[in-house]
Design a protein around this motif. Structure first.
Motif, PDB file in Angstrom:
ATOM      1  N   ILE A 189      37.918   4.952  41.251  1.00  0.00           N
ATOM      2  CA  ILE A 189      37.735   3.298  40.743  1.00  0.00           C
ATOM      3  C   ILE A 189      39.033   3.573  40.725  1.00  0.00           C
ATOM      4  CG2 ILE A 189      37.338   2.332  38.577  1.00  0.00           C
ATOM      5  CD1 ILE A 189      35.922   4.834  37.319  1.00  0.00           C
ATOM      6  N   PRO A 190      39.253   1.771  41.179  1.00  0.00           N
ATOM      7  CA  PRO A 190      41.366   1.576  41.280  1.00  0.00           C
ATOM      8  C   PRO A 190      41.496   0.860  40.106  1.00  0.00           C
ATOM      9  CG  PRO A 190      39.025   0.223  42.581  1.00  0.00           C
ATOM     10  CD  PRO A 190      38.696   0.512  41.891  1.00  0.00           C
ATOM     11  N   SER A 223      34.729  -8.592  41.689  1.00  0.00           N
ATOM     12  CA  SER A 223      34.335  -7.719  42.698  1.00  0.00           C
ATOM     13  C   SER A 223      35.016  -6.282  42.099  1.00  0.00           C
ATOM     14  CB  SER A 223      35.006  -8.066  43.847  1.00  0.00           C
ATOM     15  OG  SER A 223      36.614  -8.873  43.863  1.00  0.00           O
ATOM     16  N   SER A 224      35.732  -6.649  40.895  1.00  0.00           N
ATOM     17  CA  SER A 224      36.274  -5.206  39.949  1.00  0.00           C
ATOM     18  C   SER A 224      36.159  -4.742  39.225  1.00  0.00           C
ATOM     19  CB  SER A 224      38.341  -6.455  39.929  1.00  0.00           C
ATOM     20  OG  SER A 224      37.458  -6.614  38.727  1.00  0.00           O
ATOM     21  N   ALA A 225      34.673  -5.442  38.731  1.00  0.00           N
ATOM     22  CA  ALA A 225      33.634  -4.165  38.083  1.00  0.00           C
ATOM     23  C   ALA A 225      33.483  -3.447  38.351  1.00  0.00           C
ATOM     24  CB  ALA A 225      32.978  -5.142  37.744  1.00  0.00           C
ATOM     25  N   TYR A 226      33.075  -1.997  38.223  1.00  0.00           N
ATOM     26  CA  TYR A 226      32.886  -0.934  37.684  1.00  0.00           C
ATOM     27  C   TYR A 226      31.967  -0.185  36.707  1.00  0.00           C
ATOM     28  CZ  TYR A 226      35.316  -0.316  42.589  1.00  0.00           C
ATOM     29  OH  TYR A 226      35.817  -0.456  43.498  1.00  0.00           O
ATOM     30  N   GLY A 227      31.349   0.889  36.774  1.00  0.00           N
ATOM     31  CA  GLY A 227      30.751   1.366  35.595  1.00  0.00           C
ATOM     32  C   GLY A 227      30.622   2.845  35.801  1.00  0.00           C
ATOM     33  N   ILE A 228      30.360   3.125  34.339  1.00  0.00           N
ATOM     34  CA  ILE A 228      30.629   5.231  34.564  1.00  0.00           C
ATOM     35  C   ILE A 228      29.094   4.870  33.455  1.00  0.00           C
ATOM     36  CG2 ILE A 228      31.805   6.655  33.233  1.00  0.00           C
ATOM     37  CD1 ILE A 228      34.760   6.054  33.934  1.00  0.00           C
ATOM     38  N   GLU A 250      28.566   2.556  45.582  1.00  0.00           N
ATOM     39  CA  GLU A 250      29.640   2.834  45.642  1.00  0.00           C
ATOM     40  C   GLU A 250      30.805   2.214  43.891  1.00  0.00           C
ATOM     41  OE1 GLU A 250      31.351   4.187  47.957  1.00  0.00           O
ATOM     42  OE2 GLU A 250      28.705   4.720  48.536  1.00  0.00           O
ATOM     43  N   LYS A 251      29.541   1.237  43.390  1.00  0.00           N
ATOM     44  CA  LYS A 251      29.928   0.955  42.009  1.00  0.00           C
ATOM     45  C   LYS A 251      29.736   1.562  40.664  1.00  0.00           C
ATOM     46  CE  LYS A 251      32.236  -2.052  41.929  1.00  0.00           C
ATOM     47  NZ  LYS A 251      32.551  -3.408  42.740  1.00  0.00           N
TER      48      LYS A 251
END
Length: 375
Positions: A189-190, A223-228, A250-251
């Motif tokens: 994750i960036p 586009s900067s949203a990521y999930g866990i 990928e997210k």
């Protein structure tokens, strides 16, 4: 002074909210006054065994492969109580509660049961057994006002019913920025991403498929949203299918079952819950203690914790499609996001600490131990 011996009875010791509370509370109890024993039955769900022993508890497993065999263990539990001179029994979750009521009926050892769920959400068999056995114990504790109300509404018991809010170890659950950075790196994750998270057993009431659908709306605009999503459970395949359908491989990261979830909380910015019903979720309190801003439905005890626009943002259970809109509000306003992160921890420290919970439990144990036998 002789110690009060308390026996916790619970179906399993996996990483569920009720299971995790046992070692956490034992750590805070005055062990010069209390001695803690734990009996569980599903031997393959044992993640909390070592934490309980490390906290000073004594753990025994009476292996049972299903609920009927679990109930058939009650003579062994009775013998254990006699051999160990147990003063108070504390049961958690329905099938352990049913067994505990059998033990109470036979021994009259004071027994308290913690109710973690709304009565109308149980299977018809569980609801029926609850209705006919609830008075075979000394006291029942609801983990939220909603849960306590549901007991009184659906069961109308003759025994005392009290509310004892769940708590979290706010000293232990503190945000660790370095651990958060390492976790993001491990999950690819960036560094500048905004991370949405959840920690849950993959069950239908958590609505993780809907969680993914709301996250997809967020990700399409950011586009900067990521999930866990940390955890596992019976709906893993359904969740995995939805991830592929939404092209989120990928997210959204799925680290699986984790004994230590703190590094993952430290990596999250927003803790998003899409639950259809809840008692008072421990994961929510942990996330808040670790300064995750909360966006959630108002299921069960969530609305008793989160005061909308003050400690976080909530919407009605049936309006879960608003979650992405509420999250976008925080993405668009970094100052508001920062405010809710700090407000979340402040709320938990002030009102939902494990210390407060343990103090109340100790008074309950002392009162029960002092009761004449069978009262």
């Amino acid at each position: 002074m002789q110690k009060i011996k308390v026996l916790h009875i619970i179906k399993s010791l996996g990483r569920g909210g009720a299971e995790m509370l046992i070692p956490e509370t034992i750590k805070f109890h005055d062990q010069s006054r209390f001695e803690f024993h734990v009996i569980y039955f599903l031997f393959w769900k044992d993640e909390m065994v070592n934490p309980i022993m490390e906290a000073g508890g004594k753990v025994s497993c009476f292996p049972s492969s299903n609920n009927i065999k679990l109930l058939q263990q009650f003579p062994k539990v009775i013998n254990y109580c006699k051999e160990q001179r147990i003063d108070v029994i504390h049961c958690h979750l329905p099938w352990a509660g049913f067994l505990g009521r059998l033990v109470f009926f036979k021994t009259k050892i004071p027994t308290v049961y913690t109710e973690h769920n709304m009565q109308d959400r149980y299977h018809i068999i569980t609801k029926t057994l609850n209705k006919f056995t609830y008075n075979l114990q000394s006291l029942a504790l609801g983990v939220s006002d909603d849960v306590t109300k549901s007991i009184n509404t659906f069961i109308k018991p003759k025994i005392p019913i009290e509310t004892l809010l769940n708590g979290v170890n706010t000293n232990s659950f503190r945000r660790d920025p370095e651990a958060g950075r390492e976790t993001r790196k491990k999950l690819s994750i960036p560094a500048g991403a905004i991370v949405f998270g959840n920690v849950a057993v993959f069950r239908f009431q958590k609505r993780l498929v809907e969680w993914l659908q709301e996250f997809k709306k967020i990700e399409e605009k950011n586009s900067s949203a990521y999930g866990i999503i940390v955890g596992f459970g019976p709906l893993e395949e359904e969740v995995a299918t939805e991830v592929k359908r939404l092209n989120l491989e990928e997210k959204v990261s799925f680290p699986g079952l984790q004994t230590d979830v703190k590094p993952y909380f430290s990596a999250m910015d927003i803790f998003m819950m899409s639950s259809s019903f809840e008692g008072l979720p421990i994961a929510l309190l942990e996330a808040m203690s670790m300064e995750c801003a909360v966006v959630a439905t108002d299921a069960g005890g969530i609305k008793e914790v989160i005061r909308n626009e003050e400690d976080g943002l909530i919407c009605k259970v049936e309006e879960w499609t608003k979650l992405s809109v509420l999250c976008q509000v925080l993405i668009n306003n970094p100052d508001k996001l920062s405010k809710f992160k700090k407000a979340a921890r402040k709320r938990v420290v002030s009102n939902f600490s494990i210390r407060k919970m343990v103090d109340e439990l100790e008074m309950i144990y002392e009162d029960l131990a002092a009761q004449p036998e069978g009262k």
